[in-house]
Design a protein around this motif. Sequence first.
Motif, PDB file in Angstrom:
ATOM      1  N   SER A  58       0.660  -1.414   0.067  1.00  0.00           N
ATOM      2  CA  SER A  58       0.327  -0.627   0.166  1.00  0.00           C
ATOM      3  C   SER A  58       0.682   1.492  -0.182  1.00  0.00           C
ATOM      4  O   SER A  58       0.492   2.169  -0.782  1.00  0.00           O
ATOM      5  CB  SER A  58      -0.927   0.126   1.191  1.00  0.00           C
ATOM      6  N   CYS A  73       3.588   2.110  -1.637  1.00  0.00           N
ATOM      7  CA  CYS A  73       4.053   1.964  -3.175  1.00  0.00           C
ATOM      8  C   CYS A  73       2.704   2.052  -4.024  1.00  0.00           C
ATOM      9  O   CYS A  73       3.141   3.061  -5.035  1.00  0.00           O
ATOM     10  CB  CYS A  73       4.734   0.277  -3.199  1.00  0.00           C
ATOM     11  N   ARG A  74       1.781   1.212  -3.375  1.00  0.00           N
ATOM     12  CA  ARG A  74       1.119   1.768  -4.078  1.00  0.00           C
ATOM     13  C   ARG A  74       0.389   3.829  -3.823  1.00  0.00           C
ATOM     14  O   ARG A  74      -0.483   3.562  -5.136  1.00  0.00           O
ATOM     15  CB  ARG A  74      -0.522   0.797  -4.227  1.00  0.00           C
ATOM     16  N   ASN A  95       0.849   4.237  -9.407  1.00  0.00           N
ATOM     17  CA  ASN A  95      -0.624   3.773  -9.935  1.00  0.00           C
ATOM     18  C   ASN A  95      -0.983   3.058 -10.405  1.00  0.00           C
ATOM     19  O   ASN A  95      -1.970   1.670  -9.419  1.00  0.00           O
ATOM     20  CB  ASN A  95      -0.936   4.955 -10.999  1.00  0.00           C
ATOM     21  N   ILE A 121      -0.673  -1.315  -9.623  1.00  0.00           N
ATOM     22  CA  ILE A 121      -0.648  -1.814  -9.120  1.00  0.00           C
ATOM     23  C   ILE A 121       0.936  -3.370  -9.098  1.00  0.00           C
ATOM     24  O   ILE A 121       1.156  -3.313  -8.540  1.00  0.00           O
ATOM     25  CB  ILE A 121      -1.423  -3.026  -8.949  1.00  0.00           C
ATOM     26  N   ALA A 126       3.290  -0.745  -8.666  1.00  0.00           N
ATOM     27  CA  ALA A 126       3.792  -1.695  -7.132  1.00  0.00           C
ATOM     28  C   ALA A 126       4.165  -2.266  -6.250  1.00  0.00           C
ATOM     29  O   ALA A 126       5.712  -2.271  -6.411  1.00  0.00           O
ATOM     30  CB  ALA A 126       2.536  -0.835  -6.905  1.00  0.00           C
ATOM     31  N   GLU A 127       3.932  -3.453  -7.212  1.00  0.00           N
ATOM     32  CA  GLU A 127       4.244  -5.257  -6.741  1.00  0.00           C
ATOM     33  C   GLU A 127       5.631  -5.345  -6.776  1.00  0.00           C
ATOM     34  O   GLU A 127       6.643  -5.784  -6.302  1.00  0.00           O
ATOM     35  CB  GLU A 127       4.120  -5.663  -7.290  1.00  0.00           C
ATOM     36  N   SER A 136      10.409   3.158  -4.273  1.00  0.00           N
ATOM     37  CA  SER A 136       9.326   3.895  -4.911  1.00  0.00           C
ATOM     38  C   SER A 136       9.138   5.077  -5.984  1.00  0.00           C
ATOM     39  O   SER A 136       9.510   5.113  -6.844  1.00  0.00           O
ATOM     40  CB  SER A 136       7.798   4.012  -4.243  1.00  0.00           C
ATOM     41  N   GLN A 156      -8.027   7.395  -3.266  1.00  0.00           N
ATOM     42  CA  GLN A 156      -6.876   6.865  -4.152  1.00  0.00           C
ATOM     43  C   GLN A 156      -6.763   7.766  -5.221  1.00  0.00           C
ATOM     44  O   GLN A 156      -5.688   7.417  -6.302  1.00  0.00           O
ATOM     45  CB  GLN A 156      -6.632   5.358  -3.663  1.00  0.00           C
ATOM     46  N   ASP A 159      -4.082   9.616  -7.602  1.00  0.00           N
ATOM     47  CA  ASP A 159      -3.568   9.166  -8.650  1.00  0.00           C
ATOM     48  C   ASP A 159      -3.568   9.934 -10.136  1.00  0.00           C
ATOM     49  O   ASP A 159      -2.860  10.152 -10.924  1.00  0.00           O
ATOM     50  CB  ASP A 159      -4.177   7.560  -8.929  1.00  0.00           C
TER      51      ASP A 159
END
Length: 186
Positions: free
Chosen positions: A37, A39-40, A44, A46, A49-50, A85, A122, A126
Amino acid sequence: MKVIQFTNQKQLIKKAIRADRDAQRRLYELHAPKMLSVCRYYINDIYQAEEAMCNGFLKVFTHLQSYKGTGSFEGWIRRIMVRESISYIRSSKKLYFSEDGNFETGDSANNIKSALEVDHIQQLIDDLPEGYRVVFIMYAIEGYKHKEIADTLGISESTSKSQLFKARKLLQSKLNKENMLSYGTD
């Protein structure tokens, strides 16, 4: 399959430093949801971010011996994730910061309706321009001071303040527009 029970985070960290894969897996499982979360917030997509989170955990385990046990372990990991990030954003595209110094320093009231969903908020974040979004998240969500933001991003403190002001103003404008539409006054 052998099940290992770790009851103490310090013990878990010590074992992970010694390359105990079970301990490393357990630390990952304990902290990955929150760190994703984090990193998210910055990234933007996912999947991207992972990827940043995984790179961050690689750094966590590579440098785990440098954690001195003072302060929050989760906070230590979080700082790594924030920096990873930001590095990911920088490597994938140029992070743009407007140098326009026109901004007000007064606190604007935060009039977000409690009915707004977290996902919706969010999405609004974003949609901010990259520079606005990064500074907004670092300041408003992560709690960084403008000097820390400036040092981390390689910008001036006044640019950090300006980006935050503009991000807040843009978010407020979007919220006001949505409120007008929801009340049928547009």
